[in-house]
Design a protein around this motif. Sequence first.
Motif, short mmCIF file in Angstrom:
data_model
loop_
_atom_site.label_atom_id
_atom_site.label_comp_id
_atom_site.label_asym_id
_atom_site.label_seq_id
_atom_site.Cartn_x
_atom_site.Cartn_y
_atom_site.Cartn_z
N ASN A 200 -0.66 -35.02 25.17
CA ASN A 200 0.62 -34.96 24.49
C ASN A 200 1.16 -36.38 24.25
O ASN A 200 1.52 -37.08 25.19
CB ASN A 200 1.60 -34.14 25.34
CG ASN A 200 2.89 -33.85 24.62
OD1 ASN A 200 3.62 -34.76 24.22
ND2 ASN A 200 3.19 -32.57 24.46
N THR A 201 1.22 -36.79 22.98
CA THR A 201 1.64 -38.15 22.64
C THR A 201 3.08 -38.42 23.05
O THR A 201 3.39 -39.48 23.62
CB THR A 201 1.49 -38.40 21.13
OG1 THR A 201 0.14 -38.12 20.72
CG2 THR A 201 1.84 -39.83 20.77
N SER B 125 -7.26 -39.42 20.32
CA SER B 125 -6.20 -38.44 20.08
C SER B 125 -4.84 -39.07 20.42
O SER B 125 -4.44 -40.04 19.78
CB SER B 125 -6.49 -37.17 20.88
OG SER B 125 -5.68 -36.10 20.44
N ALA B 126 -4.12 -38.55 21.42
CA ALA B 126 -2.87 -39.19 21.81
C ALA B 126 -3.08 -40.65 22.18
O ALA B 126 -2.20 -41.49 21.98
CB ALA B 126 -2.24 -38.44 22.98
N ASN C 270 -2.97 -42.34 18.88
CA ASN C 270 -1.64 -42.27 18.28
C ASN C 270 -0.68 -43.31 18.84
O ASN C 270 0.16 -43.87 18.12
CB ASN C 270 -1.02 -40.89 18.53
CG ASN C 270 -1.53 -39.82 17.60
OD1 ASN C 270 -2.16 -40.11 16.58
ND2 ASN C 270 -1.26 -38.57 17.92
N CYS C 271 -0.75 -43.54 20.13
CA CYS C 271 0.30 -44.28 20.84
C CYS C 271 0.45 -45.72 20.39
O CYS C 271 1.53 -46.30 20.54
CB CYS C 271 0.05 -44.23 22.34
SG CYS C 271 -1.53 -44.96 22.86
N SER D 28 2.94 -41.37 14.34
CA SER D 28 1.69 -40.63 14.37
C SER D 28 1.91 -39.18 13.96
O SER D 28 3.04 -38.69 13.87
CB SER D 28 1.07 -40.67 15.78
OG SER D 28 1.93 -40.06 16.72
N THR E 157 1.10 -35.42 15.15
CA THR E 157 0.87 -34.90 16.49
C THR E 157 1.22 -33.42 16.59
O THR E 157 1.99 -32.89 15.79
CB THR E 157 1.73 -35.68 17.50
OG1 THR E 157 1.53 -35.16 18.81
CG2 THR E 157 3.21 -35.59 17.16
N SER F 227 2.43 -32.55 19.61
CA SER F 227 3.17 -32.68 20.87
C SER F 227 4.27 -31.64 21.03
O SER F 227 4.66 -31.29 22.15
CB SER F 227 3.81 -34.07 20.96
OG SER F 227 2.84 -35.09 21.08
N CYS G 257 -3.40 -40.63 12.31
CA CYS G 257 -3.64 -39.18 12.39
C CYS G 257 -5.03 -38.96 12.96
O CYS G 257 -6.03 -39.32 12.33
CB CYS G 257 -3.53 -38.52 11.02
SG CYS G 257 -3.93 -36.75 11.05
N ARG H 255 -4.46 -30.45 9.64
CA ARG H 255 -4.20 -31.87 9.89
C ARG H 255 -4.11 -32.67 8.58
O ARG H 255 -3.17 -33.44 8.38
CB ARG H 255 -5.30 -32.47 10.76
CG ARG H 255 -5.19 -32.15 12.22
CD ARG H 255 -4.25 -33.09 12.95
NE ARG H 255 -4.26 -32.84 14.39
CZ ARG H 255 -3.52 -33.49 15.27
NH1 ARG H 255 -2.71 -34.45 14.85
NH2 ARG H 255 -3.59 -33.21 16.55
#
Length: 245
Positions: free
Chosen positions: A97-98, A128-129, A132-133, A138, A140, A142, A161, A170
Amino acid sequence: MVRPERRLALLGGGFSSDDDGLLDDWVLGAAAAPRPAVCFVPTASGDAPAYAERFLAAFRDRACEPSVLPLFRRELDDEGLRDFLLAQDVVYVGGGNTANLLAVWRAHGVDRLLREVYDRGGLLCGISAGANCWADGSHTDSFGPLAHLPDGLGLLTGSVCPHYDSEPGRRPSYRAAVARGALPAGWAVEDGVGALFADGALTDTVTRTPHARLYRVAPDGAGGTSEIPVPCRLLGGPGRTAGPA
């Protein structure tokens, strides 16, 4: 003194999803040390024990010094946490989870420490997350349904993405967010791809599968988006070739 290059990598795979180790070997090859210290940060998964163990199992027999940084049951004080992170050649961030990842990092000051690692030449990377971070924003899940998150560490200008080719919705959802300005132009990462940036510029793009791509997605000035594929170097040795870009 010459300032080291500030580098980060977006990963569309790795030990958690691939059995060939090609992307992880590429990451280790990009490290600044012959036997790099590699820290796995599983914050986005809530420090899932099985995820951390899978990382250690994948890296303990490689030419590196692997470790895991837990934050939900943190053991280090502020000084120890800083010393630990600044000793790493590679910080490898896992998926999950971002939004939760960013919140927990900020509560512990990890966001500031990772900027320091980055400025000192440590390689930041993740899937993935964990991809993104690093950006300004991003795409997500989340919050359940796919959504835009205009939040991140801002070490990479624009947006990211992940899972661009493998998760339904997506591609159109990310393109729509960029088209309407909810997210800035950015990078769409298909599964199997690795993209290395140095001082904000893309310097290497690789893939472990012949048809996976990185895309540059930007507003087209007419209410839509342009989607430009970036040629990728195929990992895995001679005899393997990537398909058309």
